[in-house]
Design a protein around this motif. Structure first.
Motif, mmCIF file in Angstrom:
data_model
loop_
_atom_site.group_PDB
_atom_site.id
_atom_site.type_symbol
_atom_site.label_atom_id
_atom_site.label_comp_id
_atom_site.label_asym_id
_atom_site.label_seq_id
_atom_site.Cartn_x
_atom_site.Cartn_y
_atom_site.Cartn_z
ATOM 1 N N LEU A 89 0.824 -1.212 0.000
ATOM 2 C CA LEU A 89 0.000 0.000 0.000
ATOM 3 C C LEU A 89 0.858 1.263 0.000
ATOM 4 C CD1 LEU A 89 -2.867 -1.181 2.358
ATOM 5 C CD2 LEU A 89 -2.941 -0.911 -0.134
ATOM 6 N N LEU A 90 2.010 1.232 0.674
ATOM 7 C CA LEU A 90 2.935 2.372 0.614
ATOM 8 C C LEU A 90 3.512 2.539 -0.792
ATOM 9 C CD1 LEU A 90 4.758 1.996 4.039
ATOM 10 C CD2 LEU A 90 3.247 3.876 3.342
ATOM 11 N N LEU A 91 3.797 1.428 -1.461
ATOM 12 C CA LEU A 91 4.253 1.509 -2.852
ATOM 13 C C LEU A 91 3.181 2.117 -3.745
ATOM 14 C CD1 LEU A 91 6.156 -1.868 -3.304
ATOM 15 C CD2 LEU A 91 7.108 0.420 -3.564
ATOM 16 N N LEU A 92 1.934 1.753 -3.518
ATOM 17 C CA LEU A 92 0.833 2.332 -4.281
ATOM 18 C C LEU A 92 0.751 3.835 -4.042
ATOM 19 C CD1 LEU A 92 -1.676 2.100 -6.076
ATOM 20 C CD2 LEU A 92 -2.979 1.571 -4.007
ATOM 21 N N ALA A 93 0.859 4.257 -2.793
ATOM 22 C CA ALA A 93 0.807 5.688 -2.471
ATOM 23 C C ALA A 93 1.968 6.429 -3.135
ATOM 24 C CB ALA A 93 0.835 5.889 -0.961
ATOM 25 N N SER A 94 3.174 5.856 -3.088
ATOM 26 C CA SER A 94 4.318 6.525 -3.714
ATOM 27 C C SER A 94 4.168 6.572 -5.225
ATOM 28 C CB SER A 94 5.626 5.845 -3.318
ATOM 29 O OG SER A 94 5.719 4.567 -3.865
ATOM 30 N N LEU A 95 3.558 5.554 -5.804
ATOM 31 C CA LEU A 95 3.308 5.553 -7.239
ATOM 32 C C LEU A 95 2.350 6.682 -7.629
ATOM 33 C CD1 LEU A 95 3.582 4.134 -10.027
ATOM 34 C CD2 LEU A 95 1.552 2.843 -9.396
ATOM 35 N N LEU A 96 1.324 6.883 -6.829
ATOM 36 C CA LEU A 96 0.365 7.962 -7.120
ATOM 37 C C LEU A 96 1.019 9.338 -6.995
ATOM 38 C CD1 LEU A 96 -2.793 6.492 -5.356
ATOM 39 C CD2 LEU A 96 -2.295 6.567 -7.815
ATOM 40 N N VAL A 97 1.878 9.526 -5.995
ATOM 41 C CA VAL A 97 2.610 10.787 -5.846
ATOM 42 C C VAL A 97 3.563 10.974 -7.020
ATOM 43 C CG1 VAL A 97 4.321 12.013 -4.436
ATOM 44 C CG2 VAL A 97 2.381 10.866 -3.346
ATOM 45 N N LEU A 98 4.246 9.905 -7.410
ATOM 46 C CA LEU A 98 5.161 9.954 -8.550
ATOM 47 C C LEU A 98 4.417 10.324 -9.827
ATOM 48 C CD1 LEU A 98 8.052 9.283 -9.669
ATOM 49 C CD2 LEU A 98 7.125 7.024 -10.153
ATOM 50 N N LEU A 99 3.262 9.736 -10.037
ATOM 51 C CA LEU A 99 2.466 10.040 -11.228
ATOM 52 C C LEU A 99 2.045 11.504 -11.239
ATOM 53 C CD1 LEU A 99 0.936 9.163 -13.757
ATOM 54 C CD2 LEU A 99 -0.938 8.452 -12.285
ATOM 55 N N ALA A 100 1.586 12.017 -10.112
ATOM 56 C CA ALA A 100 1.174 13.420 -10.037
ATOM 57 C C ALA A 100 2.344 14.353 -10.317
ATOM 58 C CB ALA A 100 0.569 13.717 -8.666
ATOM 59 N N SER A 101 3.501 14.070 -9.729
ATOM 60 C CA SER A 101 4.657 14.940 -9.971
ATOM 61 C C SER A 101 5.169 14.808 -11.398
ATOM 62 C CB SER A 101 5.770 14.641 -8.970
ATOM 63 O OG SER A 101 6.295 13.348 -9.174
ATOM 64 N N ALA A 102 5.079 13.618 -11.985
ATOM 65 C CA ALA A 102 5.522 13.426 -13.370
ATOM 66 C C ALA A 102 4.666 14.238 -14.335
ATOM 67 C CB ALA A 102 5.477 11.948 -13.734
ATOM 68 N N VAL A 103 3.365 14.273 -14.075
ATOM 69 C CA VAL A 103 2.476 15.076 -14.933
ATOM 70 C C VAL A 103 2.834 16.550 -14.803
ATOM 71 C CG1 VAL A 103 0.081 15.809 -15.265
ATOM 72 C CG2 VAL A 103 0.609 13.386 -14.940
ATOM 73 N N MET A 104 3.143 17.000 -13.597
ATOM 74 C CA MET A 104 3.452 18.419 -13.385
ATOM 75 C C MET A 104 4.765 18.846 -14.035
ATOM 76 S SD MET A 104 2.186 19.281 -9.534
ATOM 77 C CE MET A 104 2.541 17.763 -8.677
#
Length: 112
Positions: A89-104
């Protein structure tokens, strides 16, 4: 299962469509990861497109492994299961943060 002589049975040699799909997605994820991490060799556009393809493949990976999510709230939770589920679940959370920052910070795939 093996026969009495240790030879694999015919059933052991066959992989189901789901097993083949899971294996293919996992292999493609590893190849895309290696390519995306070699962004000093490749240009930024390749890095970004490989990253986006990894997000799509991770969605497919999770869809193929949907039973894990259904079993998440069933059964007993020992220390090992708590640790494994927490890490996932922590990996999932970090993936979502990574995706948001990658889009930005994207300059090619999401140039807005």
């Amino acid at each position: 299962m093996a026969d009495g002589l240790g030879h694999p049975s015919h059933r052991d040699e066959e992989m189901s469509w789901t097993q083949r799909s899971k294996l293919l997605v996992d292999i493609l994820l590893v190849v895309a990861l290696i390519g995306a991490m070699s962004n000093k060799i490749t240009e930024n556009a390749i890095h970004e497109w490989l990253g986006l393809s990894m997000i799509v493949m991770l969605i497919v990976h999770n869809a193929l492994n949907w039973r894990w999510f259904t079993a998440l709230f069933r059964g007993r939770y020992g220390i090992r299961r708590i640790v494994n589920s927490s890490i996932t679940l922590l990996l999932l959370a970090s993936l979502l943060v990574l995706l948001a920052s990658a889009v930005m910070i994207s300059r090619t795939v999401f140039p807005f």
